[in-house]
Write a protein that holds these residues in place. Structure first.
Motif, PDB file in Angstrom:
ATOM      1  N   HIS A  73       0.870  -1.171   0.000  1.00  0.00           N
ATOM      2  CA  HIS A  73       0.000   0.000   0.000  1.00  0.00           C
ATOM      3  C   HIS A  73       0.911   1.227   0.000  1.00  0.00           C
ATOM      4  O   HIS A  73       2.012   1.175   0.561  1.00  0.00           O
ATOM      5  CB  HIS A  73      -0.905  -0.007   1.234  1.00  0.00           C
ATOM      6  CG  HIS A  73      -1.987   1.019   1.213  1.00  0.00           C
ATOM      7  ND1 HIS A  73      -1.770   2.340   1.514  1.00  0.00           N
ATOM      8  CD2 HIS A  73      -3.311   0.916   0.916  1.00  0.00           C
ATOM      9  CE1 HIS A  73      -2.905   3.012   1.403  1.00  0.00           C
ATOM     10  NE2 HIS A  73      -3.860   2.171   1.044  1.00  0.00           N
ATOM     11  N   ALA A 121      -6.879  -8.795   4.742  1.00  0.00           N
ATOM     12  CA  ALA A 121      -6.898  -9.539   3.481  1.00  0.00           C
ATOM     13  C   ALA A 121      -5.647 -10.372   3.292  1.00  0.00           C
ATOM     14  O   ALA A 121      -5.710 -11.531   2.852  1.00  0.00           O
ATOM     15  CB  ALA A 121      -7.076  -8.568   2.307  1.00  0.00           C
ATOM     16  N   TRP A 142      -4.950  -4.048  -2.123  1.00  0.00           N
ATOM     17  CA  TRP A 142      -6.191  -3.715  -1.423  1.00  0.00           C
ATOM     18  C   TRP A 142      -6.259  -2.203  -1.280  1.00  0.00           C
ATOM     19  O   TRP A 142      -5.240  -1.547  -1.026  1.00  0.00           O
ATOM     20  CB  TRP A 142      -6.203  -4.394  -0.054  1.00  0.00           C
ATOM     21  CG  TRP A 142      -7.306  -3.913   0.855  1.00  0.00           C
ATOM     22  CD1 TRP A 142      -8.606  -4.324   0.868  1.00  0.00           C
ATOM     23  CD2 TRP A 142      -7.192  -2.919   1.881  1.00  0.00           C
ATOM     24  NE1 TRP A 142      -9.315  -3.651   1.838  1.00  0.00           N
ATOM     25  CE2 TRP A 142      -8.468  -2.775   2.464  1.00  0.00           C
ATOM     26  CE3 TRP A 142      -6.136  -2.124   2.335  1.00  0.00           C
ATOM     27  CZ2 TRP A 142      -8.712  -1.876   3.505  1.00  0.00           C
ATOM     28  CZ3 TRP A 142      -6.378  -1.227   3.364  1.00  0.00           C
ATOM     29  CH2 TRP A 142      -7.653  -1.117   3.948  1.00  0.00           C
ATOM     30  N   SER A 143      -7.437  -1.629  -1.484  1.00  0.00           N
ATOM     31  CA  SER A 143      -7.663  -0.194  -1.312  1.00  0.00           C
ATOM     32  C   SER A 143      -6.696   0.603  -2.198  1.00  0.00           C
ATOM     33  O   SER A 143      -6.640   0.403  -3.407  1.00  0.00           O
ATOM     34  CB  SER A 143      -7.518   0.180   0.169  1.00  0.00           C
ATOM     35  OG  SER A 143      -7.942   1.499   0.411  1.00  0.00           O
ATOM     36  N   LEU A 185      -8.500  -5.660  -4.693  1.00  0.00           N
ATOM     37  CA  LEU A 185      -9.597  -5.944  -3.762  1.00  0.00           C
ATOM     38  C   LEU A 185     -10.025  -4.656  -3.073  1.00  0.00           C
ATOM     39  O   LEU A 185      -9.188  -3.959  -2.486  1.00  0.00           O
ATOM     40  CB  LEU A 185      -9.140  -6.972  -2.727  1.00  0.00           C
ATOM     41  CG  LEU A 185     -10.026  -7.200  -1.503  1.00  0.00           C
ATOM     42  CD1 LEU A 185     -11.389  -7.733  -1.923  1.00  0.00           C
ATOM     43  CD2 LEU A 185      -9.350  -8.162  -0.535  1.00  0.00           C
ATOM     44  N   ALA A 192     -10.676  -1.713  -4.070  1.00  0.00           N
ATOM     45  CA  ALA A 192      -9.673  -0.729  -4.464  1.00  0.00           C
ATOM     46  C   ALA A 192     -10.294   0.444  -5.218  1.00  0.00           C
ATOM     47  O   ALA A 192     -11.281   0.284  -5.947  1.00  0.00           O
ATOM     48  CB  ALA A 192      -8.614  -1.384  -5.339  1.00  0.00           C
ATOM     49  N   ASP A 243     -18.746  -1.333   0.464  1.00  0.00           N
ATOM     50  CA  ASP A 243     -17.519  -0.555   0.634  1.00  0.00           C
ATOM     51  C   ASP A 243     -17.878   0.876   1.032  1.00  0.00           C
ATOM     52  O   ASP A 243     -18.605   1.572   0.323  1.00  0.00           O
ATOM     53  CB  ASP A 243     -16.714  -0.558  -0.672  1.00  0.00           C
ATOM     54  CG  ASP A 243     -15.261  -0.170  -0.469  1.00  0.00           C
ATOM     55  OD1 ASP A 243     -15.008   0.769   0.319  1.00  0.00           O
ATOM     56  OD2 ASP A 243     -14.379  -0.777  -1.087  1.00  0.00           O
TER      57      ASP A 243
END
Length: 391
Positions: free
Chosen positions: A53, A63, A118-119, A162, A164, A330
């Motif tokens: 990240h 995750a 993720w994100s 995921l 994201a 989300d």
């Protein structure tokens, strides 16, 4: 899912940065030290999942731990900006990911790498894979030289994203409070653009006309901040201080219409709530996106005009198998973002799945079940494309 017991081994990845400016606290000399963790069970594997990240330490994100429980080997690696993103330049984050991929293959001996984001990690992974396959970035968002232009980027063998969003600059612009018309007087706000002001005659459900006006004003504010950053950087350069930077505060960064009107970019999120809690409070909290930033950090992360790392813009350069997982509830990332990224992938080795009821952080009473679904979707995808995992 029958969970696998796994070990968590911390280690460091060290590379070099010969730039003249220190952007992170505690760096020594020209060393860039990345904090990584290898999560794996007893079964060997020639494939590893790499999660990263732009900011923070991803090792304990649910995750990635869940993928390890499902039997995958996982490297959760932080960028150099693990302590904060004020000075973060996405071009450097791509360099940090390149160092992690190279270390995984050359030192740890993994044959295949699956990039998993993720994100905010989704845009980072997509941007890296696109650059590894077809180079576009040659200079930083501030127009300066970057080692990225000369660094080999080993491509991943597959890409999974995921919950994201498409990019930091698109996300922030959707969040920006457009009622702030003067950055030097943030307490003076235009009532008709302040969704938290009871005097605003525009209340949810918002009309299409108001949504268009509001979004346009958000873009205008983003561009005004960009012009200020460019002007400050130009002034430093004109006085022989071009290696220096300027720090500033951005007020009002949690004012997305989505928080108050669930019909705007709809999904199953709770109205009046955001991933940071009450959005009215988060709009001025220290935890808000881009609250503290720098001229270069703004241009590279947050500027609609100059930021260069965007999943949707990168999509047509990605040729490896792609998995997109959307959490239906989300409460952080706009649901349109992953769908736009998926639509931008030009090949047919792509899959999109939705986890019903899952919010951004997989929190709440059904969190374990939602994580099980995510891991099962990921495992089935790796099997279909013969990507390999521990057996």
């Amino acid at each position: 899912m029958n969970p696998t017991r796994y070990t968590r081994t911390p280690y460091l990845i060290v590379s070099r940065d010969l730039g003249p400016r220190k952007e992170i606290y505690g760096s020594i000399g020209d060393a860039v030290v990345l904090q990584a963790q290898l999560l794996r069970g007893d079964e060997p594997s020639t494939t590893v999942v790499i999660g990263m990240h732009p900011v923070g330490s991803p090792g304990y994100l649910p995750a990635f731990s869940q993928l390890a429980r499902a039997g995958h080997h996982v490297i959760a690696c932080a960028t150099r900006y693990s302590m904060g993103d004020a000075a973060l330049q996405m071009e450097n984050a791509l360099l940090d990911l390149a160092a992690c991929v190279r270390d995984a293959k050359e030192r740890l001996g993994y044959e295949r790498v699956i990039l998993a984001g993720w994100s905010g990690g989704g845009a980072l992974m997509a941007g890296y894979q696109a650059e590894a396959e077809k180079r576009v970035i040659t200079r930083t968002a501030a127009g300066e030289e970057t080692a990225l232009a000369e660094t080999e980027l080993i491509p991943g063998d597959a890409l999974a994203v995921l919950a994201a969003h498409r990019s930091r600059h698109h996300l922030l612009t959707d969040f920006l409070d457009p009622s702030i018309l003067d950055e030097d007087r943030p307490d003076e706000r235009e009532p008709e653009l302040n969704i938290y002001d009871a005097r605003n005659p525009n209340q949810p459900p918002y009309t299409d006309e108001y949504i268009q006006r509001y979004r346009a004003a958000q873009h205008e504010r983003n561009n005004r901040i960009t012009e200020r950053a460019l002007s400050r950087l130009s002034a430093l350069r004109s006085t022989g201080r071009g290696v220096e930077d300027h720090c500033f505060v951005v007020h009002g960064t949690m004012a997305d219409l989505r928080w108050l009107d669930p019909a705007v970019d709809p999904n199953d999120r709770i109205a009046g709530h955001s991933y940071l809690g009450d959005p009215r409070i988060a709009n001025e909290s220290t935890a808000g996106l881009a609250r503290f930033t720098t001229t270069r950090g703004w241009l590279s992360q947050w500027s609609m005009q100059h930021a260069q790392v965007d999943a949707v813009d990168s999509a047509d350069r990605i040729t490896v198998p792609v998995l997109v997982i959307v959490n239906s509830a989300d409460d952080a990332c706009p649901p349109s973002h992953p769908h736009d990224f998926f639509a931008g992938i030009q090949h047919d080795r792509k899959e999109l799945h939705t986890i019903d009821g899952a919010n951004h952080y997989f929190s709440g009473g059904d969190s374990r079940q939602h994580l099980d679904v995510a891991a099962d979707l990921f495992g089935s995808w790796t099997d279909r494309y013969d990507l390999g995992r521990a057996r």
